[in-house]
Design an enzyme around this catalytic site. Structure first.
Site, PDB file in Angstrom:
ATOM      1  N   ASP A  92       2.178  -7.834  11.548  1.00 18.16           N
ATOM      2  CA  ASP A  92       3.591  -8.585  11.672  1.00 18.16           C
ATOM      3  C   ASP A  92       4.713  -7.729  12.073  1.00 18.16           C
ATOM      4  OD1 ASP A  92       2.219 -10.691  10.637  1.00 18.16           O
ATOM      5  OD2 ASP A  92       3.247 -10.781   8.634  1.00 18.16           O
TER       6      ASP A  92
ATOM      7  N   THR B  27       0.836  -1.132  -0.033  1.00 17.21           N
ATOM      8  CA  THR B  27      -0.127  -0.018  -0.002  1.00 17.21           C
ATOM      9  C   THR B  27       0.693   1.201   0.014  1.00 17.21           C
ATOM     10  OG1 THR B  27      -1.749  -1.250   1.208  1.00 17.21           O
ATOM     11  CG2 THR B  27      -2.012   1.147   1.160  1.00 17.21           C
TER      12      THR B  27
ATOM     13  N   GLU C  11       3.930 -18.198  10.844  1.00 12.65           N
ATOM     14  CA  GLU C  11       3.791 -18.849   9.790  1.00 12.65           C
ATOM     15  C   GLU C  11       4.758 -18.849   8.507  1.00 12.65           C
ATOM     16  OE1 GLU C  11       0.672 -16.362   7.421  1.00 12.65           O
ATOM     17  OE2 GLU C  11       1.385 -14.607   8.385  1.00 12.65           O
TER      18      GLU C  11
END
Length: 522
Positions: free
Chosen positions: A271, A243, A370
């Site tokens: 994060d 963004t 993750e």
């Protein structure tokens, strides 16, 4: 000129007739002190010369002071619109700021990127300090601002929206504020909504984004066309790495067309992988909420025989949430993050540690980011060289993979019965409202962005650098990711807390991964 502090005696503010009392010595009149009549010399003032393209060193009037001072400045509207008029800041009449000792930030106030330095080291990189300026480059009644949110969800987005609206209205008297719905594509394919303090009054109590969001959809020309057609002159963009790159493209197009439009970015990533700034909003809330998942896993595994709990948390490129959640919990036995490679089999491997800890305590909890272990998934599964609409690489599910690997190892190899519990709270954490700490932080971010835009700065993002809010060039926060440095003390503190292996003794090492696999991972 020798300005050594050791050669400048301390100034005394006592009168000549004053006596000084020492516990071990007799009282002496001040007239006997050799430095009584010392008059401190005027300090050398180094006026700062700001740059918009390249870093420069500070200078004085006579010579270059080779002290390594570098200011990474942000653009200003007057750079490409030199005849732009300025106006007195309305905060001079603000009731809220009437009691403030120094209402406006000095033009020479800067924030240092590094505050731990050596005696003779250069002063280093600095950024403009955020805050209200004495002159503004927009009249309140002429401001037409817009706010857009892009990318994934994160606690605190609604608080930032609310405080931008309230800041513009309460501090600067701006009434014309638009909300762009549905991310970047909302500029040219969706309707807008009028935002007022009443409309956004309680949205901070909700998760998600009041304006809706989307990934991708960035078409610079269409967006700037829409900005120009609607008469928008302030654009507030809330989003992460992709963004902010889009915000930089919008700024460049605005400059190219010579439009009086201030583009301000508010960095968002759960994060905490945004470079330069201390942390991103929503991070504290995510760490706090992750405790609930870890506590649940701990309760589950200590209630059964040989229980092993795995909690997968967010952390695509960096393991900050996993690391801080582990440090906060004290119930975690092992933390695995993308920055620290681990291995499963052999001496000092994860399987050996699990067996050891289960035999000692009867259970264990693993927290997994993750992005960790993707090199192993790429070996055992077909590598996914794909990206989402925001440009983020798609990850294989390491949580399910590790759960199956542990189960297979202890069932088939060790012939040892274990009870595995796997918890993935990712979307629960993303969707909650921000906590008290993040609410305060979001307020500071929003108000700093408003002050910067009104002061004529553009193409900037805002955030705390060493606990002081600053205006940072967008390019600085998008050029790299902030990652956990496994050679720093914070990771060492985690290893000391969990007493887990460092996984540095692998005989095979990461060199066993083929180049194609590593290219996909990196």
């Amino acid at each position: 000129m020798d300005l050594s502090l050791s050669k400048i005696p301390p100034p005394l503010s006592l009168s000549e007739n004053t006596s000084v009392l020492c516990s071990r010595y007799s009282i002496k009149p001040l007239s006997t002190f050799p430095y009584l009549n010392f008059k401190p010399k005027a300090s050398i003032r180094r006026p700062l010369l700001w740059r918009h393209v390249q870093p420069i060193r500070a200078q004085n009037q006579d010579q270059i002071i080779n002290d390594g001072f570098v200011l990474e400045d942000v653009p200003h509207l007057t750079t490409f619109l030199p005849n732009l008029p300025s106006y007195p800041n309305p905060l001079q009449r603000s009731q809220a700021y009437a009691i403030v000792k120094q209402t406006f930030v000095s033009p020479e106030d800067v924030v240092a990127e590094e505050i731990v330095v050596q005696k003779n080291s250069p002063r280093g990189v600095h950024f403009r300090r955020a805050g209200p300026r004495e002159r503004v480059y927009f009249e309140s009644e002429e401001v037409r601002a817009c706010i857009v949110t892009c990318g994934g969800l994160c606690p605190g987005i609604n608080t930032v929206i609310r405080e931008i609206v309230c800041g513009l209205n309460y501090m600067y008297g701006v009434d014309n504020i638009l909300g762009i719905e549905g991310g970047y594509r909302g500029f040219y394919s969706k309707n807008t909504m009028q935002l007022t303090p009443k409309v956004v009054n309680d949205i901070h109590k909700r998760g998600g984004t009041f304006l809706q969001t989307s990934r991708g959809g960035h078409d610079t020309n269409k967006i700037v066309d829409n900005i120009h057609d609607r008469g928008i002159n302030q654009v507030y963009i809330i989003g992460g790495d992709g963004t902010q790159k889009g915000a930089a493209a919008i700024y460049k197009e605005v400059v190219k067309r010579g439009l009086q439009v201030a583009v301000a970015g508010i960095p968002k990533t759960i994060d905490n992988d945004i470079a330069v700034i201390d942390k991103s909003f929503g991070f504290d809330t995510a760490v706090e909420e992750a405790q609930r998942a870890i506590n649940a896993a701990h309760v589950e595994v200590e209630s059964v025989e040989n229980g092993v709990g795995i909690v997968k948390l967010m952390g695509r490129y960096s393991g900050f949430i996993a690391m801080f959640a582990t440090l906060a919990s004290r119930d975690v036995d092992c933390c695995l993050i993308p920055e620290s490679h681990f291995y499963l089999e052999g001496q000092g491997g994860l399987f050996e540690f699990i067996e050891q800890r289960v035999k000692e305590n009867g259970h264990m909890v693993i927290v997994l980011a993750e992005g960790a272990g993707q090199e192993y998934l790429s070996q055992s599964m077909h590598p996914v060289d794909e990206k989402d609409a925001s440009g983020n690489r798609l990850l294989l599910d390491v949580g399910l993979w590790l759960t199956q690997k542990i189960k297979d190892h202890f069932t088939n190899v060790r012939k040892m019965a274990i009870n595995l519990k796997y918890i993935d709270p990712t979307y629960m954490i993303r969707a909650i409202p921000s906590n008290a700490s993040d609410n305060i932080y979001c307020t500071l971010l929003a108000q700093s962005a408003v002050h910067g835009a009104m002061a004529g700065y553009t193409g900037f993002t805002v955030g705390p650098v060493n606990s002081r809010h600053a205006y940072i060039p967008i390019s600085r926060v998008t050029e790299t990711h902030n990652i956990v440095k496994v050679t720093d003390r914070m990771w060492a503190r985690l290893l000391a807390s969990t007493n887990q292996p460092s996984f540095l003794q692998n005989e095979e090492g990461t060199e066993s991964f083929d180049k194609k696999t590593l290219d996909v991972i990196n």
